[in-house]
Design an enzyme around this catalytic site. Structure first.
Site, PDB file in Angstrom:
ATOM      1  N   CYS A  40       0.831  -1.212   0.000  1.00 40.60           N
ATOM      2  CA  CYS A  40       0.000   0.000   0.000  1.00 40.60           C
ATOM      3  C   CYS A  40       0.862   1.257   0.000  1.00 40.60           C
ATOM      4  O   CYS A  40       0.679   2.155  -0.810  1.00 40.60           O
ATOM      5  CB  CYS A  40      -0.930  -0.032   1.213  1.00 40.60           C
ATOM      6  SG  CYS A  40      -1.854   1.477   1.413  1.00 40.60           S
ATOM      7  N   CYS A  45      -1.670   1.745  -2.966  1.00 44.76           N
ATOM      8  CA  CYS A  45      -2.649   2.822  -2.771  1.00 44.76           C
ATOM      9  C   CYS A  45      -2.041   4.229  -2.744  1.00 44.76           C
ATOM     10  O   CYS A  45      -2.531   5.131  -3.438  1.00 44.76           O
ATOM     11  CB  CYS A  45      -3.383   2.653  -1.442  1.00 44.76           C
ATOM     12  SG  CYS A  45      -3.421   1.004  -0.767  1.00 44.76           S
ATOM     13  N   LYS A  48      -0.013   5.398  -5.914  1.00 45.61           N
ATOM     14  CA  LYS A  48      -1.010   5.380  -6.984  1.00 45.61           C
ATOM     15  C   LYS A  48      -1.882   6.627  -6.925  1.00 45.61           C
ATOM     16  O   LYS A  48      -2.078   7.317  -7.915  1.00 45.61           O
ATOM     17  CB  LYS A  48      -1.837   4.089  -6.851  1.00 45.61           C
ATOM     18  CG  LYS A  48      -2.918   3.838  -7.853  1.00 45.61           C
ATOM     19  CD  LYS A  48      -4.272   4.369  -7.478  1.00 45.61           C
ATOM     20  CE  LYS A  48      -4.849   3.949  -6.172  1.00 45.61           C
ATOM     21  NZ  LYS A  48      -5.453   2.636  -6.122  1.00 45.61           N
ATOM     22  N   TYR A 174      -9.058  -2.995 -11.374  1.00 44.10           N
ATOM     23  CA  TYR A 174      -8.967  -1.613 -10.907  1.00 44.10           C
ATOM     24  C   TYR A 174      -7.587  -0.999 -11.165  1.00 44.10           C
ATOM     25  O   TYR A 174      -7.469   0.169 -11.504  1.00 44.10           O
ATOM     26  CB  TYR A 174      -9.415  -1.488  -9.446  1.00 44.10           C
ATOM     27  CG  TYR A 174      -8.434  -1.952  -8.408  1.00 44.10           C
ATOM     28  CD1 TYR A 174      -7.558  -1.063  -7.803  1.00 44.10           C
ATOM     29  CD2 TYR A 174      -8.387  -3.277  -7.998  1.00 44.10           C
ATOM     30  CE1 TYR A 174      -6.657  -1.478  -6.841  1.00 44.10           C
ATOM     31  CE2 TYR A 174      -7.497  -3.704  -7.039  1.00 44.10           C
ATOM     32  CZ  TYR A 174      -6.633  -2.803  -6.466  1.00 44.10           C
ATOM     33  OH  TYR A 174      -5.739  -3.221  -5.512  1.00 44.10           O
ATOM     34  N   GLU A 178      -7.087   2.408 -13.352  1.00 44.34           N
ATOM     35  CA  GLU A 178      -6.489   3.551 -12.655  1.00 44.34           C
ATOM     36  C   GLU A 178      -5.264   4.061 -13.413  1.00 44.34           C
ATOM     37  O   GLU A 178      -5.099   5.275 -13.629  1.00 44.34           O
ATOM     38  CB  GLU A 178      -6.101   3.147 -11.229  1.00 44.34           C
ATOM     39  CG  GLU A 178      -7.318   2.932 -10.347  1.00 44.34           C
ATOM     40  CD  GLU A 178      -7.004   2.393  -8.959  1.00 44.34           C
ATOM     41  OE1 GLU A 178      -7.864   2.508  -8.080  1.00 44.34           O
ATOM     42  OE2 GLU A 178      -5.908   1.854  -8.735  1.00 44.34           O
ATOM     43  N   HIS A 431     -27.123  21.107  -0.689  1.00 45.26           N
ATOM     44  CA  HIS A 431     -27.281  21.689  -2.013  1.00 45.26           C
ATOM     45  C   HIS A 431     -26.301  22.820  -2.242  1.00 45.26           C
ATOM     46  O   HIS A 431     -26.050  23.592  -1.303  1.00 45.26           O
ATOM     47  CB  HIS A 431     -28.722  22.212  -2.156  1.00 45.26           C
ATOM     48  CG  HIS A 431     -29.044  22.691  -3.524  1.00 45.26           C
ATOM     49  ND1 HIS A 431     -29.196  21.836  -4.586  1.00 45.26           N
ATOM     50  CD2 HIS A 431     -29.222  23.953  -3.994  1.00 45.26           C
ATOM     51  CE1 HIS A 431     -29.477  22.547  -5.673  1.00 45.26           C
ATOM     52  NE2 HIS A 431     -29.494  23.826  -5.338  1.00 45.26           N
ATOM     53  N   GLU A 436     -26.244  14.959  -3.095  1.00 42.72           N
ATOM     54  CA  GLU A 436     -27.654  15.109  -2.695  1.00 42.72           C
ATOM     55  C   GLU A 436     -28.572  14.225  -3.534  1.00 42.72           C
ATOM     56  O   GLU A 436     -29.682  13.889  -3.105  1.00 42.72           O
ATOM     57  CB  GLU A 436     -28.103  16.577  -2.741  1.00 42.72           C
ATOM     58  CG  GLU A 436     -28.223  17.157  -4.133  1.00 42.72           C
ATOM     59  CD  GLU A 436     -28.662  18.633  -4.123  1.00 42.72           C
ATOM     60  OE1 GLU A 436     -29.628  18.957  -3.420  1.00 42.72           O
ATOM     61  OE2 GLU A 436     -28.030  19.439  -4.829  1.00 42.72           O
TER      62      GLU A 436
END
Ligand SMILES: Cc1cc2nc3c(=O)[nH]c(=O)nc-3n(C[C@H](O)[C@H](O)[C@H](O)COP(=O)(O)OP(=O)(O)OC[C@H]3O[C@@H](n4cnc5c(N)ncnc54)[C@H](O)[C@@H]3O)c2cc1C
Length: 455
Positions: A40, A45, A48, A174, A178, A431, A436
């Site tokens: 990682c 992670c 990356k 993934y 990526e 908002h 939302e």
């Protein structure tokens, strides 16, 4: 015995387990053969995401024109980016080591292997332990085709000496999507070659379709349904053959074609620890292997290969063994992200998985995010709820769009708690945001899974 607990592997799972166990007062040893923090921190992670962020700036500079800015984009300096990334990774490495030191764990910078059920060889020295944790993670594998060694794997992608002009990425998991976004964002022409009809096998189909559209809109050339057969070097150029004699000329071929558990040569047989046919260590729900006092966790078990799962397992095991707080980690409703461009956030069941269990109400919304009404960039956001019709519980939430991973972390709490569609509906939105939409989806898009339920 020399130790109450010996941990093999100083990655996400191992470091957390060793640190917490030592904090509970156990005599802990931990061995790491390559880099503290593991995949990682070093080749996963963290670097990356830094590269993903680097790629985003180029498009933002173009977007700014829609808001009245004149930003003249200069060339990108890959060497500078990699040096900055390396500085940050070096900082994190030393933090991981310091955490272990401060907790009182004995640190070994060496390869550890099992000699028997209680003895380890650590860099040529034998040590014994009451309990052992296998947290050796995994490593990338390339395709078994002639010339595969002319390509790179994800570990190499973080240390390329220069940015290629053209990249062919093989795979559509993934990591593949990526890096497609990273290289395209930094100005390369990217070809994505994969066997499936859509990228990201196993994810919700609306997500997969929206991602394919987004990759195309970014200028990435998609080659679905393609099987690479060989890779050759023509001078500096790489020629990838695929399908029925088609070829693709490029500067770099990147095999993002899966990962294997790191169990080879670990001495598992000598210690009586069994694996599945792919070499993943088999564990029960309490992370116990076939040997009562030997545990395994994280990627080496090849169940849900994510850093937060690995660290949670490490923490839970240390608390269970030494902290008088026995607990197990549930792998249900684990939220996850794909840092594609734009990113994906997802939690719970895909529409297809949920429909296996009975009828589900599906709510989908696709729109142009507010920012891009002015930038003119072809970018859509897709978000979706999957609701079990009988209980009205939200069993899946999926989003592709800016900030999707950040948004999904909060939604995951609601899903883990068993929130219903009515709970979402009575929540007031914020908002103007994209998020939302998750609480204002009123019109059902379709019902799925009816036929299955009627069987
Ligand atoms: C390119 C990439 C991107 C990723 N992105 C994400 C992401 O965005 N989010 C996410 O959650 N996950 C991501 N992951 C997955 C994540 O990195 C892993 O799930 C996580 O690192 C697993 O932790 P681990 O402790 O099980 O294994 P690892 O982190 O791999 O640690 C295992 C350690 O054991 C050491 N080791 C192995 N054998 C021995 C031995 N015999 N003796 C001593 N030491 C040994 C290794 O050197 C390694 O440091 C990504 C992975 C990759 C490759």
């Amino acid at each position: 015995m020399d130790f109450d607990l010996f941990v093999i592997g100083g990655g996400s799972a191992g470091v957390r387990c060793a640190r917490i166990a030592a904090g509970h007062g156990a005599r802990v040893g931990i061995a790491e053969e390559r880099f503290w923090g593991g995949t990682c921190v070093n080749v996963g992670c963290v670097p990356k995401k830094l590269l993903v962020q680097a790629g985003e700036y180029g498009a933002w500079a173009d977007d700014a024109a829609g808001f009245g800015w004149t930003i003249k984009k200069g060339p990108h300096d890959w060497t500078k980016l990699i040096a900055a990334k390396d500085r940050e990774i070096g900082r994190l490495n030393s933090i991981y080591k310091r955490l272990l030191d401060n907790a009182g764990a004995s640190i070994f910078e060496a390869r550890a292997t099992l000699v028997d059920a209680h003895t380890l060889d650590v860099g040529g020295k034998h040590v014994t332990a009451e309990r052992i944790v296998i947290a050796t993670g995994g490593h990338p594998v390339s395709l078994a085709i002639p010339g595969a060694e002319l390509g790179i794997i994800s570990d190499d992608a973080f240390y390329l000496p220069r940015m290629p002009q053209r990249v062919a990425i093989v795979g559509s998991g993934y990591i593949a999507v990526e890096f497609a976004g990273i290289f395209a964002g930094l100005g390369a022409h990217v070809d994505l070659i994969y066997r499936q009809p859509l990228p990201l096998r196993g994810f919700d189909t609306d997500l997969r379709e929206s991602l394919a559209d987004a990759l195309g809109a970014q200028g990435i050339s998609l080659h679905p349904g393609c099987h690479p057969t060989k890779l050759e070097a023509h001078g500096d150029e790489r020629v990838l053959s695929y399908g029925e004699g088609q070829t693709l000329r490029t500067d770099l071929v990147f095999f993002a074609t899966g990962r294997s558990p790191a169990t080879k040569g670990l001495g598992l047989e000598a210690a009586g620890v069994t694996t599945n046919k792919d070499g993943a260590v088999l564990v029960d729900h309490s992370l116990r292997t076939s040997q009562h006092h030997i545990y395994a966790m994280g990627d080496v078990t090849d169940r849900l290969n994510l850093t937060p799962v690995a660290t949670a397992e490490g923490h839970a095991l240390a608390d269970t063994l030494f902290g008088k707080n026995p607990r197990a980690i549930s792998l249900r409703n684990v939220p996850t992200a794909v840092f594609s461009t734009p990113p994906i956030g997802t939690c719970g069941l895909s529409e297809e998985q949920a429909a296996e269990h009975g009828p589900v109400d599906v709510y989908v919304s696709k729109f142009t995010p507010m920012r891009h009404t002015l930038t003119g960039r072809a970018r859509k956001t897709m978000l979706k709820l999957v609701v079990d019709q009988a209980s009205q519980k939200v069993v899946g939430a999926h989003m592709l769009g800016e900030d999707a991973p950040e948004i999904m972390q909060g939604l995951a709490i609601a899903i883990v708690m068993g929130a219903t569609k009515a709970d979402f509906d009575r929540t007031i939105g914020i908002h103007p945001t994209a998020a939302e939409e998750f609480v204002t989806l009123r019109t059902r898009t379709r019902v799925a899974g009816v036929a299955k339920a009627a069987e």
